[in-house]
Design an enzyme around this catalytic site. Sequence first.
Site, mmCIF file in Angstrom:
data_model
loop_
_atom_site.group_PDB
_atom_site.id
_atom_site.type_symbol
_atom_site.label_atom_id
_atom_site.label_comp_id
_atom_site.label_asym_id
_atom_site.label_seq_id
_atom_site.Cartn_x
_atom_site.Cartn_y
_atom_site.Cartn_z
ATOM 1 N N GLU A 142 0.973 -1.242 0.041
ATOM 2 C CA GLU A 142 -0.023 -0.124 0.152
ATOM 3 C C GLU A 142 0.902 1.270 0.105
ATOM 4 O OE1 GLU A 142 -2.853 -0.341 3.297
ATOM 5 O OE2 GLU A 142 -4.055 -1.505 2.114
ATOM 6 N N GLU A 297 -6.708 -7.581 -0.300
ATOM 7 C CA GLU A 297 -7.160 -7.477 1.080
ATOM 8 C C GLU A 297 -8.462 -7.264 1.132
ATOM 9 O OE1 GLU A 297 -4.690 -4.988 3.565
ATOM 10 O OE2 GLU A 297 -2.861 -5.790 2.719
HETATM 11 C C1 GLA Z 1 -4.079 -2.409 4.967
HETATM 12 C C2 GLA Z 1 -2.543 -2.974 5.361
HETATM 13 C C3 GLA Z 1 -2.706 -4.292 6.066
HETATM 14 C C4 GLA Z 1 -3.740 -3.975 7.403
HETATM 15 C C5 GLA Z 1 -5.092 -3.642 6.726
HETATM 16 C C6 GLA Z 1 -6.185 -3.423 8.130
HETATM 17 O O1 GLA Z 1 -4.775 -2.857 4.011
HETATM 18 O O2 GLA Z 1 -2.225 -3.494 3.916
HETATM 19 O O3 GLA Z 1 -1.416 -4.667 6.592
HETATM 20 O O4 GLA Z 1 -3.090 -3.216 8.018
HETATM 21 O O5 GLA Z 1 -5.083 -2.483 6.165
HETATM 22 O O6 GLA Z 1 -7.308 -3.035 7.594
#
Ligand code: GLA
Length: 689
Positions: A142, A297
């Site tokens: 991210e 995710e």
């Molecule tokens: C992001 C991160 C993860 C985690 C999630 C929690 O997407 O990439 O590592 O912290 O948030 O919602």
Amino acid sequence: MLYGGDYNPEQWPTDIHLDDIEKMVEARVNLVSIGIFSWARLEPANGEFSFGWLDEIIERLTNAGIGIDLATGTASPPAWLTIEHPEILPMTETGVRLGHGSRQNFCLSSPVFRRYASRLAGELAKRYGNHPNLRLWHISNEYGCHSAHCYCPDSARSFRTWLEEKYGDIEALNEAWGTDFWAQRYTSFDQVDVPRATPTLKNPGQVNDFWAFSSDEMLACYLAEKAAIREHSDAPVTTNFMGLFPPTNYRAWAPHIDVISDDSYPDPNSVFAARETALVSDLMRSLKDGQPFYLLEQTTAAVQWRERNARKRPGSFALQSLQRVARGADAICQFQWRQSVRGAETFHSAMVPHSGRDSRIWRDVVGLGDVLSRMGEIVGTRVPTEVALLMDWQSQWHRAAAIGPGPNRTLEAIAAWHGTAFERGYPVDFVFPDSDLSGYCVIIVPELFAMSKDTASKLLEAAQSGAEIIVTAPTAVLDETGRAATGGYAGVLSELLGVRVVDHCLPGGEVNDLVDPRVDAISAAMTATSAIDRVELDVDPRTPLFRVLDAIASPRPAISGEYWAEELSIDDDVDVLATFVGLDLDGLAAITYRSCGEGGGTYVATDLDSAGRAALLRVAEARTRIAGNRIEAPAGVEAVRRGPAVFLLNHGDAAAQVAGICGRDLISDSKVTGHLVVPPRSAAVVVTD
Ligand code: GLA
């Protein structure tokens, strides 16, 4: 169909690893992302690599037939690195160096960070790059989520180099930033700085360029690691995106990403969660012009980072997952596999919850694994679309950097218009200034604040060949360099729309109810536009808009606009569909239409409410052939065609009856012969005959 999640085995002892594998097999997990935050374990001291533990995990996963998405681990530099090189820590605009103890604690422009990160990526690629079980590389995590903009000396140095490459000579920068205003003129690139905290308003050109620069720096970090990987491995490479995330121009990144992947966390507390899921899925599918994407995710139930962390309602985990599949996902993965017992994400849900096997979450996880295992024939297929929505990150940066003229509602406008298409049953392709616009029947342009002549010509051509274009204010207020349009805003679109914007007359704002007419005789005698929060629109009864509104509901819905209203100058051949009602706007055109070649251009001079948007879409639908491809679905049901299947996604709280469909339902594995009941918050995926 890939299914799994982030796997963080370094948080657990070996007996749990063995249990993990057993449970993964039970849930039909076939892909896990490993090592995302493992730098401190992979390289415990400078140049000392420790891969034994990872070898073991990879071997176990491989023996169990579980594919690997191997991360480069570089999203969280270890303590030894930030102690040896504190200059890699990011700096805020007020000059504060951020500390160790969280994550994403690095400056995007730091050459030292890039060197160490690429070294680790290269070592991993050397060791695992040709592993037969390696499905994917996962670079960093991210980008920009926590520190998209850094104001340290390294960033300032790189910014100057970037500007010099962009502008060539300092006079070009002076022109582009309008530095004669407030004596900001520079005589050399050495004088230019990042837009750190200033006494008052910053130079919009500088801010806009800094955003563009920061997106490029994030991409450069990614590319540096990718290059290190490519020396040893040909496996596909990705990095996980975050939907409409403003700081990163994902369209510009897309050619460098082998498979687009996304993280997405709509709030289960919102009735717009399904809309949001649809929007981000459509966006991700569009970044590579219709190619499937991976969802890397989402949650099984609740996050821990909202003020109120609602869990998904029964059925929603599977339903939203299938919604993503319907709109182009070929992988459904969650954060994370096993819920942590310590650390910042202890209370974030996971696939294996704290409560273990005896839980709704675990049953849902196993259930979804089973359902997805039957989706093989969907993988790789496309989602046919005829409606497009034009967006542009560069325009958004100009919008964010501009001071005024009104509130920046670009993301809300994109979501609102996408939502209108979603509610009506149309999947939407996002298109960008470099996209091919031919083939779309309806193109919506919500608030494209900075527009080039090229983009305007493309829209004109699309209309001339039959597309209906709906443009909403404020659009083409600036050109693509950030210069205000003169001679009427949106003039660049005048051949398409036949309108120019003479002035912005923003209604609404603070209503001054402190005026006491018994004593404040002067103020009480005045009215101000702040008195109008919402502008009613008067729809001309002779127009198709009026007829469509009549057909939507009885009594005919009144329509109105918010936040924004404009005074237009209109060409003779333009039809006025609706006018503003009230105060200084009374009787002025609010919605216009001009036919243009085989198609036409609609202009909306306000932020239209949902009935107004729905009606305009239906007017466009009647003028084109898109309605023929809509799947008529009962209330609550989203119907999407992907490849050989029709996805019937019932978001409602009541069972839905769907008629006229024949084929085989992949969910229940049964034949459908014309009539189907889809229970609340569940789905049918019918491969049609
Ligand atoms: C992001 C991160 C993860 C985690 C999630 C929690 O997407 O990439 O590592 O912290 O948030 O919602």
